[in-house]
Design a protein around this motif. Sequence first.
Motif, PDB file in Angstrom:
ATOM      1  N   GLY A   1     -37.966 -23.624 -22.757  1.00 27.17           N
ATOM      2  CA  GLY A   1     -37.481 -22.374 -23.373  1.00 27.17           C
ATOM      3  C   GLY A   1     -36.015 -22.605 -23.708  1.00 27.17           C
TER       4      GLY A   1
ATOM      5  N   ALA B   1     -31.885 -19.857 -24.570  1.00 27.33           N
ATOM      6  CA  ALA B   1     -32.277 -18.655 -23.832  1.00 27.33           C
ATOM      7  C   ALA B   1     -31.150 -17.635 -23.800  1.00 27.33           C
TER       8      ALA B   1
ATOM      9  N   VAL C   1     -38.982 -16.237 -21.299  1.00 25.86           N
ATOM     10  CA  VAL C   1     -37.692 -16.594 -21.884  1.00 25.86           C
ATOM     11  C   VAL C   1     -37.551 -15.946 -23.250  1.00 25.86           C
TER      12      VAL C   1
ATOM     13  N   ARG D   1     -35.598 -16.167 -26.596  1.00 29.30           N
ATOM     14  CA  ARG D   1     -34.820 -17.210 -27.264  1.00 29.30           C
ATOM     15  C   ARG D   1     -34.104 -16.654 -28.470  1.00 29.30           C
TER      16      ARG D   1
ATOM     17  N   VAL E   1     -40.992 -16.174 -25.254  1.00 31.73           N
ATOM     18  CA  VAL E   1     -42.074 -17.098 -24.903  1.00 31.73           C
ATOM     19  C   VAL E   1     -42.343 -16.991 -23.407  1.00 31.73           C
TER      20      VAL E   1
ATOM     21  N   VAL F   1     -35.230 -24.956 -19.184  1.00 32.66           N
ATOM     22  CA  VAL F   1     -34.590 -23.877 -19.946  1.00 32.66           C
ATOM     23  C   VAL F   1     -33.211 -24.366 -20.376  1.00 32.66           C
TER      24      VAL F   1
END
Lengths: 254, 508
Positions: free
Chosen positions: A146, A149, A161, A163, A172, A180
């Motif tokens: 992800g 973030a 997460v 984005r 997502v 991440v």
Amino acid sequence: MAARVLVGVKRVIDYAVKVRVKPDNTGVVTDGVKHSMNPFCEIAVEEAVKLKEKQLVKEVVAVSCGPQQVQETIRTALAMGADRGIHVEVSGKDYDALGPLQVSKIMAALAKKEEANLIILGKQAIDDDCNQTGQMTAALLDWPQGTFASEVVLEGDKLKVVREVDGGLETVKLDMPAVVTADLRLNTPRYATLPNIMKAKKKKISVVKPGDLGVDVASRLEVLRVEEPPQRKAGVKVETVEDLVSKLKEGGRI
Amino acid sequence: MVCHWALQSETSMAETSQCTGEGNQSYPVSQKPALLADRSSNQGVALVHICLTLLILLHLGVCPMPSVSHHCYFDSPVGSLLVLSSCCPPDVVVWPCSVEEVSALAKICYQHQLPIIPFGTGTGLEGGVGAVKGGVCFNLGKMDCILDLHQEDFDVTVEPGVTRKALNASLRDTGLWFPVDPGADASLCGMVATSASGTNAVRYGTMRENVLNLEVVLADGTVIHTAGRGRRPRKTSAGYNLTNLFVGSEGTLGLLTKATLRLSGIPEAVVSAVCSFPSVQAAVDSTVQLLQAGVPIARIEFLDDVMMDACRCYSSLPYVVAPTLFLEFHGSKSSLEEQVTVAEDITRGNAGSDFSWARDAETRERLWKARHDAWYAALALRPGCKAYSTDVCVPISNLPQVVVETKRDLMQNHLTGPIAGHVGDGNFHCLMVLDPNDADEVQRVHQFTERLARRALALDGTCTGEHGIGLGKKALLCEEVGPQTIKVMHSLKAAMDPANLMNPGKVL
């Protein structure tokens, strides 16, 4: 519940410093120049520490690759609340040539060795602006990622997460373990306070070599030349809006 | 590197010389030739000399790259009421890069009897950088190094080009900070020169309490260190306190080229709160009681209803439009709880509302930014107008009386003057918003500010808590300290700057 978070922290030239190119154009001047933790790495550490404060993770481990000086950067992470540090020793020519591919191999090896469930990195470093390490690490580990973030929520063994993407915000859901990368608006990193700096001195930093992790740090890239961007040319002042419009037309802009 | 310098051409001089002199006079356009003759005949010759001398010095490699320009590179935001409608540009601006260059340039100015105007960030509020007698502006912005940080000793030395925000950004990993925070991102040496203070003064003190040593270039180019070169003990009884002589001297005694500052530890935990009150009296009474109760409060700021309304519009603050206190507590987690309990008790006893909390960094930043933006919020109340800030400070016990009487005065005279201030120090500002082209309003504001200053003086206070005397409060300074003390101040000035070259027309 995620037990262990690995956070990568990179030592870079401080954001407030005016960077100068070396006279031989092989790189930038780093001797005697103030260095500090990459701002996106600060955000990554803050997020990891926040997760620990919410008791969603048990341990935060700060990792940095480089020469002896990177231990200062790891200490800053410890002062922000990380539990212990790992210094992966890389120096000299190897350090000059160290890039995202080698670092991601190191992070992947450490993730396996330390049995980490979550890796949080800054989205990019302010010196090379590569924005690759997080993505490569996820690929090497075959973990979901992800990136960019702006919000991270741990829900059981899944990670939600949000984005920041060109079109707006994308949410997502990732299965753990995952990688991440932190973007600017994820959080506001805390300052290291004196009592915490004192406590950090007692926290442990273990030192390993890339070889111990089975990683070859040889680079396949060679920097040919580093140059300053071209000097900004003087602009032209105009007296009236009509002048402005005609100049824009002349220049073929409108 | 090309040094381009030029005397101001007659035409540009004419355009810019709508300058006010030491009195209230504004020279009308038709009298320009006389003004030019007055100021520039000797100065014109001198300026040619200064340029030739600089050429020679350059050639000799003494002053490698002084940048010199005739452009007016500063934009004093308001200055005093006297200079609201114009700024007084200097004849020449120089950008020295080291104390050696400052000293060499000062020597030249001394030789030719040219006024010297030190310039940091130009964010002063009392016209301190106005060159009322022309002369040479020393823009010290290129000297911007942070030198000699001693973490264990809590001190750091900075050059004049370093601003308070730049210093704190650079210190962020050390656990230390410099807590004096005037509204602008001002040069730290400039803050020394005006004895600045800010929202944190109630707990951390003003510049007076936080300067350990200064490097100063005097009018004749001599370089001194007020506490001795490199010295930085936390306290001293060695000789006369020259360090504090220069704090607040507003560039009239020397150019500050280095300041050694006392740092504080970044607080472990911080929490802010907002509390509104049914009346100004209740808010100010709470302040007095909080301090008497010994709560080590870090920030206690008062905003009246007019100011809250302005902030609501400008910074989208979600709070009630009423007399309000913005509070901030610093300490360990446990001490914070204690402080907050006592504080809430006191405010409730004065009919204060429940606290609106700002615990996380983002919310707190937004709150204090709104407070620091009060100036712009006030200006936004009447677009097209200019603003001027008053700055009186009185003993805390006299604060309720002063604020209440001031509000009455504002309303009776139909003046726009939202109030914001560091009530923890007994200091508050009326941000007067006025139309500079409305002569009647300018007059009424002027009279109001004089009444306010005199009201504060009558209550054992001062006409300026933190902004300085500058151009506009010289008469008030005389009233405040009395004739004998003013005489002593004049003697000091005469001893240090007999030719009155250092920022003439200010303070005395």
